[in-house]
Enzyme design. Structure first.
Site, short mmCIF file in Angstrom:
data_model
loop_
_atom_site.label_atom_id
_atom_site.label_comp_id
_atom_site.label_asym_id
_atom_site.label_seq_id
_atom_site.Cartn_x
_atom_site.Cartn_y
_atom_site.Cartn_z
N SER A 105 -12.19 -6.95 8.28
CA SER A 105 -11.44 -6.93 9.54
C SER A 105 -11.71 -5.69 10.39
CB SER A 105 -9.93 -6.98 9.23
OG SER A 105 -9.54 -5.85 8.48
N HIS A 126 -3.10 -1.93 -4.30
CA HIS A 126 -4.22 -1.01 -4.50
C HIS A 126 -3.69 -0.07 -5.56
CE1 HIS A 126 -6.98 -2.17 -1.33
NE2 HIS A 126 -6.03 -2.17 -0.44
N LYS A 154 -11.68 -4.64 -4.83
CA LYS A 154 -12.98 -4.76 -4.15
C LYS A 154 -14.12 -4.19 -5.00
CE LYS A 154 -11.24 -4.76 0.61
NZ LYS A 154 -9.85 -4.29 0.38
N GLN A 207 -8.98 -0.46 11.93
CA GLN A 207 -8.37 -1.76 11.62
C GLN A 207 -8.15 -2.54 12.91
OE1 GLN A 207 -8.06 -4.20 9.74
NE2 GLN A 207 -6.25 -3.99 8.45
N GLN A 208 -8.40 -3.85 12.88
CA GLN A 208 -8.18 -4.72 14.04
C GLN A 208 -7.21 -5.82 13.64
OE1 GLN A 208 -12.44 -4.74 16.16
NE2 GLN A 208 -12.53 -5.58 14.10
N TYR A 209 -6.16 -6.00 14.46
CA TYR A 209 -5.13 -6.97 14.10
C TYR A 209 -5.17 -8.23 14.94
CZ TYR A 209 -2.75 -3.40 11.27
OH TYR A 209 -2.43 -2.47 10.31
N ASP A 266 -20.04 -3.29 -7.84
CA ASP A 266 -21.09 -2.67 -8.64
C ASP A 266 -21.81 -3.71 -9.50
OD1 ASP A 266 -22.60 -0.59 -9.98
OD2 ASP A 266 -20.93 0.78 -9.57
N ASP A 270 -6.38 -5.59 -5.22
CA ASP A 270 -7.42 -5.53 -4.18
C ASP A 270 -8.43 -4.43 -4.51
OD1 ASP A 270 -8.82 -5.96 -1.86
OD2 ASP A 270 -7.28 -5.14 -0.52
N GLY A 284 0.36 -5.77 5.55
CA GLY A 284 0.74 -4.50 4.93
C GLY A 284 1.75 -3.75 5.76
N ARG A 285 1.26 -2.86 6.63
CA ARG A 285 2.15 -1.98 7.39
C ARG A 285 3.16 -2.71 8.25
NH1 ARG A 285 -2.91 1.72 9.00
NH2 ARG A 285 -3.88 -0.28 8.45
N ASP A 312 0.83 -1.21 0.00
CA ASP A 312 0.00 0.00 0.00
C ASP A 312 0.86 1.26 0.00
OD1 ASP A 312 -2.12 -1.77 0.06
OD2 ASP A 312 -2.33 -1.69 2.23
#
Ligand code: BMP
Length: 249
Positions: free
Chosen positions: A146, A62, A94, A201-203, A97, A92, A221-222, A38
């Site tokens: 998440s 992304h 997502k 965000q929850q890890y 539509d 990613d 990611g991070r 990201d």
């Protein structure tokens, strides 16, 4: 109660060509790690891919956050790195539509995702037929998210799983809960140091993802691209993920 299957066992029941490739790479590289790249410039993206490439099964992008996207400057070298280090490209996007719009978003515009992605993520909110347009890639359906307060409750996840199981373009799901063995499970929200990011965000740990969720792939990611040494932390997550996988068998 279904039992956790090995990657070898999943090769027998997950027929989609992209599922087969991912499982073969996982076995070959002893890795279940997907790095979420990201970052916002092509240079950062390519540098990260070069560092983590040897340790991953796929690089998740992304692509629309890049400030300087250019098919020749971004995608060609990225594809070369994917070949050099044997990983797949997972966009990613997502998609969320109607089928006709997704078809346009998939093949037209700036990013022409259908020309380079091996797999894409898609919401299933628009129903079964909305996924028909994703030919020649694998689709990973968003089943559960998440983030704190997500609307993907048990009923939503159950209905989303039905679509994912029945659609031939779909071979996997993103979720924080178990999904049926016929689908490969991808779990983001993985971090060894943090519990959250202050933005919802929850890890969880790789250990949680493999033991509790019987996941197949962790997405980080991070935890990797923000660390001082992305190569070293990718290796740490790769080892943590593989040990957790072996421990869950
Ligand atoms: P990080 O490890 O830095 O929190 O990044 C997680 C990545 O996974 C992000 O790219 C995010 O868009 C994605 N993701 C997520 O965090 N939760 C989901 O439920 C689905 C996602 O795709």
């Amino acid at each position: 109660e279904e039992k956790r299957l090995s990657y070898e066992a999943k090769l027998d029941i997950c027929d989609h060509s992209v599922a087969q490739k991912l499982l073969q790479i996982a076995i070959e590289k002893k890795s279940n790690l997907i790095v979420s790249a990201d970052v916002t410039s092509t240079q950062e993206l390519l540098e990260l891919a070069e560092k983590v490439g040897p340790h991953i099964v796929a690089l998740k992008t992304h692509i629309d956050i890049l400030m300087d996207f250019d098919s020749d400057e971004t995608i060609l070298p990225l594809k070369d790195l994917a070949t050099k280090y044997n990983f797949l490209l997972m966009e990613d996007r997502k998609f969320a539509d109607i089928g006709n719009t997704q078809e346009l978003q998939f093949s037209y515009g700036t990013y022409k995702i259908s020309q380079w992605a091996d797999l894409v993520t898609a919401q299933v909110i628009a129903g079964y037929e909305s996924l028909d347009c994703f030919r020649n890639v694998g689709v990973v359906a968003i089943i559960g998210m998440s983030s704190n307060g997500t609307l993907t409750d048990a009923n939503y996840r159950e209905e989303a799983t039905k679509i994912a199981l029945s659609h031939p373009n779909v071979f996997g799901g993103v979720s924080q809960n178990k999904i049926p063995n016929e689908l490969l499970l991808f779990t983001p929200g993985i971090n060894l140091a943090d519990a959250g990011d202050g933005k919802g965000q929850q890890y969880n740990t790789p250990e949680h993802a493999f033991t509790q969720l019987e996941t197949d792939f962790i997405i980080v990611g991070r935890g990797i691209y923000r660390s001082d040494d992305a190569e070293k932390s990718a290796l740490s997550y790769k080892i943590a993920g593989w040990n957790a996988y072996e421990g869950s068998l």
